[in-house]
Design an enzyme around this catalytic site. Sequence first.
Site, short mmCIF file in Angstrom:
data_model
loop_
_atom_site.label_atom_id
_atom_site.label_comp_id
_atom_site.label_asym_id
_atom_site.label_seq_id
_atom_site.Cartn_x
_atom_site.Cartn_y
_atom_site.Cartn_z
N GLU A 1 5.47 -2.15 -0.36
CA GLU A 1 5.62 -1.87 1.07
C GLU A 1 4.57 -2.63 1.87
OE1 GLU A 1 5.86 2.59 0.64
OE2 GLU A 1 7.53 2.27 2.01
N GLY B 1 4.36 1.61 -3.00
CA GLY B 1 3.54 1.39 -1.81
C GLY B 1 2.93 0.00 -1.79
N GLU C 1 9.94 4.17 -5.94
CA GLU C 1 9.64 5.57 -5.61
C GLU C 1 10.67 6.57 -6.11
OE1 GLU C 1 9.30 3.00 -3.64
OE2 GLU C 1 7.41 3.12 -2.53
N ALA D 1 1.22 3.91 -5.21
CA ALA D 1 0.38 5.02 -4.76
C ALA D 1 -0.40 5.57 -5.94
CB ALA D 1 1.25 6.10 -4.16
#
Length: 697
Positions: free
Chosen positions: A108, A105, A128, A66
């Site tokens: 992910e 992310g 994270e 992110a």
Amino acid sequence: MNSPAAPVTIRRHGTVAVVEISNPPVNALSKGVRIGFLEAIRTLATDASVACLAISGGAGRFIAGADVREMNLPPEDPLLPDMVAAIDALDKPVIAVIDGAALGGGFEIALACDGRVGSSSAVVGLTETRLGIIPGAGGTQRLPRLVGMARAIPLICEGRILKAKEAMEMGLLDEIVEGDLLATAIARAPGWGKRRVSSLSVPAGDAGEEAAASAAALKGAKGVPAIGEAIRVIRATGEGDFSAGLARERAAFLALRQSPEAAALRHLFFAEREAGKVPGLEGAAPRAIAKVAVIGAGTMGAGIAVSLADAGFSVALVERDAHAAEAGLKRMRRLYERPVKSGRLSQAQADERIARVTPTADWQALADADLIIEAAFEDMAVKADIFSRLDAVARPGAVLASNTSYLDLDAIAAATARPQDMVGLHFFAPANVMRLLEVVRAEKTAPDVLATALALARKIGKQPVVAGNCDGFIGNRIYAVYRRHAEYLVEDGATPEQVDAALEAYGFAMGIFAVSDMSGLDIAFAMRKRRAPTRDPNERYVSIPDRLCEAGRLGCKAGAGWYAYDSTGEKSLDPRTEEIIAAARSEKGISPRAFPPEAIQLRLISVMANEGAKVLQEGIALRASDIDLAFVNGYGFPRLKGGPMFAADQIGLDKVLQEIEAAHADGGAGSEPSILLRELVRTKGNFTARTSSYRTS
Ligand code: NAD
């Protein structure tokens, strides 16, 4: 006019569409990437000529996660879960093509695909929790479906980053491609078929192993709330359908994202990246360092040598005589015993590292060193003698460094004919373990010498913080004020164990008096004696620690200090300390007051931040976040509180100023509110926002 490169582009190779993300330097998932990605997926979903998709981050990259800067703001549509849902909703196979970091992310997104192919330089992980949050776009639900619950728990809770080979062994990569990764992926894609992770069921696991993995993760959590939440969400993976799991994960993610702990960890994340940026160093190229010499093989010298040997440097360890050199080598060997015992290092690896170090009393060993680090006694005469003699031996251009804790670096530099080559490298004990490296800039330090020190820090895995020259630099100067005020609290009525308990409740691993006992009370005693002639008579002086030392209570090593210690090192309260404290109070006519833990915490955080503000104002520290890094990495300040300057901002600077006015009344000279603190209260500013004015990117 050139428009900036689009962050997401589509390239066609027959029936295969390559969706390429380009958001240098690491392809963070900024808003523009999210918008472009969704547009691309929507276009390709309805394009009948496209049979399958390959998602690529370009050469050497995938998506590193992110955009952490956006996390200080409310979430903005479209969100990362929208990207992942769009992949999941496609009825065409999608392959992730990973040629670098697929983290957080980014991973992910890769997990939402039907397959993952990587080059040998691919690294993957759900990182994270390092930022105090959990994966928020299905990571906690998809990872257990691929590797099982018992393996997913440590991977997520430790935020582990796996190299390609390990990821492949775990089934997180389907193939490691040697040669042209993208061309191979494009060739493979049409035959891939759909294999959505969301449609897999969680492999049946061993309940005992899962419980053990959870217990181990909680033990390593160090109070980070995200770890408990991650375990709860992962372990509920099998309950209800996939979308129920996603909803549970998202709710926990959103709550953690706005927690004070996550904000503190984000602050430190940026602080670490800022710390290496030093105005004035733009054009300075670091000098090449291959051979290092360390002068003095005591507590610090041995630890510094280990740290250098660990990073692959060859080291000459120079002592006063052959006997002392041998003792230094023994000290080094002992430092390697622990990692060998715990299995972190094999004996053969330890031996290989020890072999990089040559103990000697011969100063000729200094002649070909590119860097010489002095770690001899903390005595100006000793250091001046060493540096004046170095001129005749050290090669021209060698970087000269001192590990001094308190001495005037300019005065040490004045002993050599090459003050421009001199820099402070202030390691912390134990030097092979502690991450902080205070890099002290003397008045004449050349920019390329400072750049060399910063590059060295990175090479040996330390966190550098640049400091100007003053008594105690950044860390020890602020620490001295903190300790003085802890002693005022004791003289005014708190017990040492109440102060320690309040600090431990705040998050410190150990209270300040227990730490003093561990380091030995004699060091500070010697310093107080040294400073006695110049001490301001209006500064309040607490004589309790002097009396402890005079009574032979030098701390753990003497079996007694502020506390008493039994033969196993276990500490207990000591009536003798209480007597010494009571006598000091009655001599000054002090009637003891009670201090609740919150009052102790507020006082001690405030005085640290106030001295920090003085350090900033004087230009000793470049930015408030550097002070925070120093305290978190060198003094056990709790990471989850972000450091003393960040913590003061959270408390509110008006409240901190009020507390400092009270502290000034209690402590006298030296405890005055700083001009900067007053200024920030007047302008309703704060330390952390002030940091941003130094940001260069
Ligand atoms: P120490 O007494 O354990 O070791 C000093 C070593 O230097 C001894 O082995 C001594 O024989 C050697 N030495 C003295 N003069 C020498 C000379 N002329 N040539 C070669 N060797 C010589 O001390 P220490 O705790 O390792 O501290 C060393 C330096 O590091 C000091 O400047 C100290 O302030 C600083 N420092 C110490 C700590 C700490 O916690 N101990 C932390 C940070 C910095």
